[in-house]
Structure formats: structure tokens, C-alpha cells
Design an enzyme around this catalytic site. Structure first.
Site, PDB file in Angstrom:
ATOM      1  N   LYS A 135       4.791   9.523   8.536  1.00 19.34           N
ATOM      2  CA  LYS A 135       4.604   9.004   9.894  1.00 19.34           C
ATOM      3  C   LYS A 135       5.629   9.562  10.905  1.00 19.34           C
ATOM      4  CE  LYS A 135       2.325   4.882   8.032  1.00 19.34           C
ATOM      5  NZ  LYS A 135       0.903   4.874   8.248  1.00 19.34           N
ATOM      6  N   ASP A 146       9.423   2.848  -0.531  1.00 16.37           N
ATOM      7  CA  ASP A 146       8.403   3.532   0.252  1.00 16.37           C
ATOM      8  C   ASP A 146       8.672   3.225   1.721  1.00 16.37           C
ATOM      9  OD1 ASP A 146       6.246   4.497   1.575  1.00 16.37           O
ATOM     10  OD2 ASP A 146       4.716   3.562   0.306  1.00 16.37           O
ATOM     11  N   TYR A 194       0.857  -1.177   0.000  1.00 11.53           N
ATOM     12  CA  TYR A 194       0.000   0.000   0.000  1.00 11.53           C
ATOM     13  C   TYR A 194       0.899   1.234   0.000  1.00 11.53           C
ATOM     14  CZ  TYR A 194      -3.451   3.457   1.589  1.00 11.53           C
ATOM     15  OH  TYR A 194      -4.268   4.558   1.701  1.00 11.53           O
TER      16      TYR A 194
HETATM   17  P1  KE4 Z   1      -0.745   8.487   4.398  1.00 10.90           P
HETATM   18  O1  KE4 Z   1      -1.232   9.140   3.157  1.00 10.90           O
HETATM   19  O2  KE4 Z   1      -1.834   7.665   5.070  1.00 10.90           O
HETATM   20  O3  KE4 Z   1      -0.053   9.428   5.305  1.00 10.90           O
HETATM   21  O4  KE4 Z   1       0.412   7.452   3.972  1.00 10.90           O
HETATM   22  C1  KE4 Z   1       0.169   6.507   2.987  1.00 10.90           C
HETATM   23  C2  KE4 Z   1       1.102   5.364   3.114  1.00 10.90           C
HETATM   24  C3  KE4 Z   1       2.122   5.218   2.192  1.00 10.90           C
HETATM   25  N1  KE4 Z   1       3.017   4.216   2.277  1.00 10.90           N
HETATM   26  C4  KE4 Z   1       2.952   3.306   3.260  1.00 10.90           C
HETATM   27  C5  KE4 Z   1       3.970   2.227   3.306  1.00 10.90           C
HETATM   28  C6  KE4 Z   1       1.945   3.378   4.223  1.00 10.90           C
HETATM   29  O5  KE4 Z   1       1.906   2.463   5.194  1.00 10.90           O
HETATM   30  C7  KE4 Z   1       0.990   4.424   4.154  1.00 10.90           C
HETATM   31  C8  KE4 Z   1      -0.144   4.531   5.137  1.00 10.90           C
HETATM   32  N2  KE4 Z   1      -0.427   3.447   5.964  1.00 10.90           N
HETATM   33  C9  KE4 Z   1      -1.766   3.254   6.490  1.00 10.90           C
HETATM   34  C10 KE4 Z   1      -1.875   2.081   7.455  1.00 10.90           C
HETATM   35  N3  KE4 Z   1      -1.390   0.876   7.037  1.00 10.90           N
HETATM   36  C11 KE4 Z   1      -2.284   4.504   7.125  1.00 10.90           C
HETATM   37  C12 KE4 Z   1      -3.537   4.438   7.932  1.00 10.90           C
HETATM   38  C13 KE4 Z   1      -4.756   4.893   7.188  1.00 10.90           C
HETATM   39  O6  KE4 Z   1      -4.899   4.623   5.997  1.00 10.90           O
HETATM   40  O7  KE4 Z   1      -5.598   5.541   7.839  1.00 10.90           O
END
Ligand code: KE4
Length: 426
Positions: free
Chosen positions: A267, A239, A144
Site C-alpha cells: 500500500k 503484516d 486478512y
Molecule cells: P494486496 O495483495 O491486496 O496488495 O494486499 C493484501 C493484504 C495483505 N495484508 C493486509 C493487512 C491487507 O489489508 C491486504 C489487502 N487489503 C485489502 C482491503 N482490506 C485490499 C483491497 C482488495 O482486496 O481489493
């Protein structure tokens, strides 16, 4: 466990917010419950609006590596806020942040701050396309990278949990430009590269996957992708939104000693405030406007509060001796506790862990990719989730997410968690 106040709020939320939540992973839909609404947090603990106390293993999905409300981070936010919360103009803290990131992650020679992980990844692939003059991207099934159209193809995290890895609303042409390979299967990447010679702009990968649960790379996999990308002029994007500053001060790339061309971050660098960043080789990063033609902008990018919280967090991480050792100790204590339960009861379960990221899967097979992660018994997971919640342990309401340990977790937290798991697992 009392849930009346959370249930009432969820009832109201469902009238005005799609699904009652502002991000799908917050819903407890896949585990058959209503979400709990959080009132406050401190250290390793969370309290909901009904007054229930939980030991937190979600950590806001990764950022809270120091635990909640670390005094130095709060102080940095307070001090900064007093001078103004946003100017939409350059500030000294952005320079400090860029310098600190470059110091900690040597493959990053230049960096651009954005507001979320999604912004970071979507900007990074635009840049890779501009740099190579090619249009296709390669991602891995179950990874993701945020919710930009190009990534919602065989996506992990909430998309995998809710059974919508390919989201409606993504155009066929966008979908056609995203090619998917299998994680930990170098042959599947080689095959794509052979099928689309000189058409692939980048390979984007979570070097340690967190979004189908925690899935580490097998030996040689990342090294293999690195050489393939170098050989074919493909930009390699790590990523590290989740792994950056989490698994080591220099992220997964430091742990596995591989330099990607571009890295995306989020994060932890925001210390719990909204942040993302993408960076890498100068030669590529110089193409971003205003130094080059690739447009990317943001009203709140490099926001003073986010920079202050992020800088305070990174400084604590780099200046506190033994902090990563402590994270490792707590995490392995937890892993060993689970291991003892699984062995004693001969449960058909597998656990994966890298540093303070881990997942317990309800399957006896080794979990190395999307297919093996999917073999987990999600009904058993749902039951386990509910039992743990009732015992004051808050884990992500999905099998396909990583759990996070913070430096605020104590041996007593870990031992309580193992005792709760002993009662909850069947
Ligand atoms: P954000 O756009 O949610 O800040 O980041 C996206 C993203 C990109 N790359 C990786 C490896 C990530 O894990 C994420 C976001 N992770 C999720 C949870 N697995 C965020 C939580 C959510 O979607 O609310």
C-alpha cells in the site's frame, strides 16, 4: 444521485469480468447496490463517471495517505517514466528504497520488493517455514493477509463480507497447516502452541486489524505473542501492509514498541502503484535466493515507477513536519463528531480508531475480535452506506473494512462528513 453511466458500465463489466469487478471488495454486493465507476480523483475527492463528487475515505484501501494526485508523487512518476518503465534489472531506486525502509523500520535489516501485499505475505511464510524447518502457521480469525491459499481460512475483508472466509479451492492439506487463534486472546495462541509443539513455523498477525473493520490490540496481547514466539523458536510476522507508514512512520511496531522477526509491507510504500515488500532479520532474509535456497522472484519487482512513487511518498511523510499530527487531528475531529451523534441519539454503536484508520460498528459491544465484529448489524450498515453515498461520502462498501483519512482531508471535509452522518444514522 445519477448512476446511469456506472450502471451501464457495470452491465458490460458483468459480461466479461467475474462479478463485474477485478477485486471482490469493489462490488457493492453486500450493500445491495451497483458499484460506482471512478473517473478521476484529486486530494480528498473522487468523481465518478456520472459526475458525482465524493469525499473519499477508501483511499484505494490504504495507499493514498497523501490524498490523490499529490503533485510531488506525480512528478516523480512522470520523470521516471521518461527514462523507461521497466528493465527487469537492478536500479538505484531499489537500493534507496531498501535503505529508507531499513531506516524507518529498524526491525527490517534486509528487504525484498514484490508487487502486492499478497506476494509479500505468501513469500514471508515460505521463508519462515524454510528457516524453522516447520510447516504449520498460526493466523487470527478475521485477519486478512491477501489471497494466497494458506490465508483463506477464517479470512477477513471481502471474504468475511461475502460470507466465504474459507474459500473453496484451498486443499485440505493446506487448510490443515493453517491454525487459527482469536485476536486479542493470548490464551488461544498458547493453546495452539501447546497442542503442536515444535511444528509451528510462524505466527502472522495484523498488529492493528483493518480487515474486520479497525480492531486495535488490547494491552499485552502483542507483547504476549512476541514472548511466546521467542520462547518456542517461532517466527513472528507482523503484516503491516495496511498499518506500515500509516499509523506512524515506523508502523504499528513503532507505536507498540515491539520488534517482529519479519514484516510485510504494501500500500503506502507504492504511493498508489502496485507494490509489496517483506523484510526483517538478516539471519532470516539471507535465506532468500540468490543468497540462499528459498526461491522467490518477480518480473516487475522493484519496478521503477512503483519505486519512484513510493520513495516520493515516504520522503514527504518523513520530511513534512507535523504530517502525522495533522492526520491525528483530522481523525480525532471525525471521531469526536461521530461520538457526539452517538451519545446525543443514544445509538447502539461503537467506534474504533488508531491514528488515521477507523471503523464505526453497528453494535453496542466493544469490538475486539471476529465474534464481536460479526455482532454488528450489517443491514443497518448497508442503509448507512447508501445514505452517506447519496450525500457525497464514499466509505468502503463493507462493515468489515477500515476507513482511511489522508493528509489532503480538510476540516471542511470532516465537518461535511459529520453533518452527512447526522442525517444518515438512525
Ligand atoms: P494486496 O495483495 O491486496 O496488495 O494486499 C493484501 C493484504 C495483505 N495484508 C493486509 C493487512 C491487507 O489489508 C491486504 C489487502 N487489503 C485489502 C482491503 N482490506 C485490499 C483491497 C482488495 O482486496 O481489493
Amino acid at each position: 444521485m445519477k448512476t446511469k453511466k456506472s450502471d451501464d458500465l457495470f452491465g458490460r463489466a458483468s459480461q466479461r469480468i467475474p462479478g463485474g469487478v477485478n477485486s471482490p471488495v469493489r462490488a457493492f454486493k453486500s450493500v445491495g447496490r451497483n458499484p460506482i465507476f471512478i473517473a478521476r480523483a484529486s486530494g480528498s475527492k473522487l468523481w465518478d463517471v456520472d459526475g458525482n463528487e465524493f469525499i473519499d475515505y477508501v483511499g484505494s484501501w490504504g495507499p493514498m495517505i497523501l490524498g490523490h494526485g499529490h503533485e510531488k508523487v506525480l512528478e516523480a512518476i512522470r520523470r521516471t517514466a521518461a527514462d523507461g518503465t521497466s528493465f527487469g534489472a537492478a536500479t538505484a531506486r531499489e537500493v534507496e528504497m531498501a535503505e529508507l525502509i531499513a531506516l524507518l523500520v529498524p526491525s527490517i535489516e534486509m528487504v525484498r520488493m514484490v508487487n502486492s501485499g499478497t506476494e509479500a505475505t505468501m513469500s514471508a511464510i515460505r521463508l519462515a517455514r524454510a528457516f524453522t524447518g516447520r510447516e504449520k502457521i498460526v493466523k487470527f480469525e478475521g485477519c486478512y493477509h491477501g489471497h494466497a491459499d494458506s490465508f483463506l481460512i477464517k479470512a477477513g475483508s471481502g471474504a468475511m463480507t461475502l460470507g466465504i472466509p474459507d474459500s473453496p479451492g484451498v486443499t485440505r492439506s493446506t487448510g490443515n497447516d493453517t491454525l487459527t487463534a482469536q485476536f486479542n486472546n493470548l490464551g488461544s495462541v498458547e493453546q495452539i502452541v501447546d497442542t503442536y509443539p515444535k511444528q509451528i513455523a510462524c505466527v502472522i498477525v495484523e498488529p492493528i486489524v483493518g480487515n474486520m473493520g479497525c480492531v486495535p490490540p488490547i494491552k499485552g496481547f502483542l507483547e504476549g505473542i512476541r514472548s511466546l514466539c521467542t520462547k518456542h523458536g517461532i517466527v513472528l510476522i507482523f503484516d503491516e501492509v495496511m498499518t506500515g507508514f500509516r499509523v506512524a512512520p515506523g508502523g504499528a511496531q513503532q507505536l507498540y514498541k515491539i520488534d517482529p522477526d519479519l514484516t510485510t509491507l504494501g500500500k503506502v510504500i507504492g504511493g498508489g502503484l502496485p507494490v509489496g515488500a517483506y523484510g526483517g532479520k538478516k539471519e532470516i532474509m539471507k535465506m532468500i535466493a540468490p543468497s540462499g535456497p528459498v526461491y522467490q522472484a518477480g518480473t516487475l519487482s522493484g519496478n521503477p515507477l512503483a519505486m519512484a512513487a513510493g520513495l516520493a511518498t515516504l520522503r514527504i511523510l518523513t520530511e513534512t513536519p507535523g504530517i502525522y499530527t495533522k492526520l491525528e487531528e483530522m481523525s480525532s475531529r471525525l471521531e469526536n463528531g461521530f461520538k457526539r451523534i452517538i451519545e446525543r441519539r443514544k445509538l447502539p454503536m461503537t467506534q474504533n480508531r488508531v491514528g488515521s484508520m477507523f471503523t464505526l460498528f453497528f453494535t453496542s459491544t466493544d469490538v475486539i475480535d471476529y465474534a464481536t465484529a460479526k455482532s454488528s448489524d450489517t443491514k443497518k450498515f448497508s442503509k448507512y452506506f447508501g445514505e452517506m453515498l447519496e450525500r457525497g461520502i464514499y466509505i468502503a462498501p463493507s462493515q468489515f473494512e477500515a476507513a482511511f483519512i489522508s493528509s489532503a482531508h480538510t476540516t471542511s471535509d470532516i465537518d461535511k462528513t459529520i453533518a452527512a452522518a447526522d442525517e444518515s444514522l438512525s
